[in-house]
Design a protein around this motif. Structure first.
Motif, PDB file in Angstrom:
ATOM      1  N   ILE A   1       0.826  -1.216   0.000  1.00 40.70           N
ATOM      2  CA  ILE A   1       0.000   0.000   0.000  1.00 40.70           C
ATOM      3  C   ILE A   1       0.858   1.263   0.000  1.00 40.70           C
ATOM      4  N   ILE A   2       1.902   1.288   0.826  1.00 41.71           N
ATOM      5  CA  ILE A   2       2.677   2.535   0.966  1.00 41.71           C
ATOM      6  C   ILE A   2       3.765   2.653  -0.108  1.00 41.71           C
ATOM      7  N   ASN A   3       4.231   1.529  -0.646  1.00 40.45           N
ATOM      8  CA  ASN A   3       5.246   1.538  -1.709  1.00 40.45           C
ATOM      9  C   ASN A   3       6.453   2.419  -1.381  1.00 40.45           C
ATOM     10  N   ASP A   4       6.869   2.400  -0.138  1.00 45.04           N
ATOM     11  CA  ASP A   4       7.999   3.224   0.298  1.00 45.04           C
ATOM     12  C   ASP A   4       8.543   2.646   1.597  1.00 45.04           C
ATOM     13  N   GLU A   5       9.691   3.159   2.031  1.00 48.54           N
ATOM     14  CA  GLU A   5      10.315   2.664   3.258  1.00 48.54           C
ATOM     15  C   GLU A   5      10.379   3.782   4.292  1.00 48.54           C
ATOM     16  N   PRO A   6       9.631   3.681   5.389  1.00 48.67           N
ATOM     17  CA  PRO A   6       9.662   4.729   6.409  1.00 48.67           C
ATOM     18  C   PRO A   6      10.971   4.716   7.195  1.00 48.67           C
ATOM     19  N   GLU A   7      11.393   5.909   7.627  1.00 47.49           N
ATOM     20  CA  GLU A   7      12.620   6.027   8.422  1.00 47.49           C
ATOM     21  C   GLU A   7      12.331   5.986   9.919  1.00 47.49           C
ATOM     22  N   VAL A   8      11.230   6.605  10.300  1.00 45.87           N
ATOM     23  CA  VAL A   8      10.902   6.748  11.717  1.00 45.87           C
ATOM     24  C   VAL A   8       9.521   6.158  11.982  1.00 45.87           C
ATOM     25  N   GLY A   9       9.405   5.364  13.048  1.00 49.65           N
ATOM     26  CA  GLY A   9       8.113   4.850  13.489  1.00 49.65           C
ATOM     27  C   GLY A   9       7.674   5.568  14.751  1.00 49.65           C
ATOM     28  N   ILE A  10       6.387   5.853  14.861  1.00 46.15           N
ATOM     29  CA  ILE A  10       5.847   6.538  16.037  1.00 46.15           C
ATOM     30  C   ILE A  10       4.640   5.769  16.546  1.00 46.15           C
ATOM     31  N   ILE A  11       4.592   5.537  17.858  1.00 48.39           N
ATOM     32  CA  ILE A  11       3.429   4.916  18.494  1.00 48.39           C
ATOM     33  C   ILE A  11       2.836   5.947  19.444  1.00 48.39           C
ATOM     34  N   LEU A  12       1.584   6.310  19.198  1.00 48.87           N
ATOM     35  CA  LEU A  12       0.929   7.358  19.983  1.00 48.87           C
ATOM     36  C   LEU A  12       0.148   6.758  21.149  1.00 48.87           C
ATOM     37  N   GLY A  13       0.253   7.410  22.305  1.00 45.66           N
ATOM     38  CA  GLY A  13      -0.417   6.950  23.506  1.00 45.66           C
ATOM     39  C   GLY A  13      -1.776   7.589  23.716  1.00 45.66           C
ATOM     40  N   SER A  14      -2.367   7.296  24.870  1.00 43.51           N
ATOM     41  CA  SER A  14      -3.712   7.761  25.211  1.00 43.51           C
ATOM     42  C   SER A  14      -3.813   9.285  25.136  1.00 43.51           C
ATOM     43  N   GLY A  15      -4.839   9.757  24.420  1.00 40.39           N
ATOM     44  CA  GLY A  15      -5.102  11.184  24.349  1.00 40.39           C
ATOM     45  C   GLY A  15      -4.176  11.948  23.436  1.00 40.39           C
ATOM     46  N   LEU A  16      -3.286  11.258  22.701  1.00 43.15           N
ATOM     47  CA  LEU A  16      -2.280  11.955  21.898  1.00 43.15           C
ATOM     48  C   LEU A  16      -2.494  11.748  20.393  1.00 43.15           C
ATOM     49  N   LYS A  17      -3.700  11.334  20.009  1.00 43.03           N
ATOM     50  CA  LYS A  17      -3.961  10.997  18.611  1.00 43.03           C
ATOM     51  C   LYS A  17      -3.887  12.207  17.684  1.00 43.03           C
ATOM     52  N   ASP A  18      -4.055  13.433  18.202  1.00 42.82           N
ATOM     53  CA  ASP A  18      -4.052  14.616  17.344  1.00 42.82           C
ATOM     54  C   ASP A  18      -2.729  14.820  16.628  1.00 42.82           C
TER      55      ASP A  18
END
Length: 274
Positions: free
Chosen positions: A19-36
């Motif tokens: 789907i993304i057809n690319d290679e991400p450099e950085v991964g981020i996992i968002l916690g409670s209340g931080l979805k914005d």
């Protein structure tokens, strides 16, 4: 439970790669209340968790349950808006999925955020803690069961699990921020109940500065697969027994919303530097 072998995790990654057809450099996992924070991503490609083979689904209301690929600060990023917890009923071994997916997608560094209760009495709601180490006394590990050598060795080191180089860069990025930023120790409790006042007193004696119900399973997985990691805790409340008041999930959400702007600016600055 389905056998968790390399093919199990590869099925997740292959679907996302197509789907993304690319290679991400950085991964981020968002916690409670931080979805914005996910709204900051440029040219987003959104993949609902339920579409990804073998992936889990977030059951916590404040977690969106979306994988988002795009760019930020000139870097390709993959963001989990919503995470998984043991208290949702998931076995510890399944909680390796997010970081192992990141690894297979080509992510080089991961940032994990969470909402936490402040144990250190010099902290205040709205403060940020850069995690330098953690305490986990629950016994079970996400790496229990058969080892998958493609990800890492059976026995692995956790000395620099919260990577010193990334912590130093995060501290440099704190200069000029309106946030109060500390460096401290996070202690993991399984939840979903908030900790008791007695547990918080014990946590303080053991050296914890903050407590929470996430992050540690992902951090251990990152250490297993040699993934550089930065952990950031948002102090959304003072932990149980410090103030003469009951703890509520509403308070967690309100505090996270209050600082979402400056915290998002801070995380963006870090992404630009790492």
């Amino acid at each position: 439970m389905q056998k968790l072998d390399f093919e199990f995790f590869s099925a997740c990654a292959e679907y996302v790669k197509n789907i993304i057809n690319d290679e991400p450099e950085v991964g981020i996992i968002l916690g409670s209340g931080l979805k914005d924070f996910s709204k900051r991503i440029i040219d987003p490609v959104v993949i609902p968790y339920e579409k990804i083979p073998n992936f889990l689904v977030s059951t916590v209301e404040s977690h969106e349950g979306k994988l988002i690929f795009g760019s930020l600060q000139g870097k390709k990023i993959i963001c989990m808006s919503g995470r998984f917890h043991h208290y949702e009923g998931y076995p510890f071994e399944m909680l390796t999925l997010p970081v192992r997916l990141f690894k297979l997608l080509g992510v080089k560094k991961t940032i994990i955020t969470n909402a936490a209760g402040a144990v250190n009495e010099s902290y205040r709601p709205g403060d940020i803690m850069i995690i330098k180490d953690h305490l986990k006394l629950t016994g079970a590990s996400p790496l229990q069961g058969d080892n998958i050598p493609e990800f890492g060795p059976r026995f692995f080191d956790t000395t620099d699990m919260y990577t010193k180089e990334l912590r130093e860069k995060a501290l440099l990025c704190a200069k000029g921020s309106t946030l109060n930023i500390h460096e401290g120790v996070y202690m993991y409790f399984t939840g979903p109940q908030f900790e008791t006042p007695a547990e918080i007193r014990a946590a303080r004696i053991l050296g914890a500065d903050a407590v929470g119900m996430s992050t540690v399973t992902e951090a251990l997985t990152a250490a297993h697969c040699s993934m550089p990691l930065l952990g950031l805790s948002v102090m959304t409340n003072m932990a149980a027994g410090i103030l003469d008041k009951k703890l509520t999930d509403e308070e967690v959400g309100e505090t996270a919303a209050m600082i979402s702007g400056p915290f998002g600016d801070y995380v963006e600055r870090i992404i630009g530097e790492i």
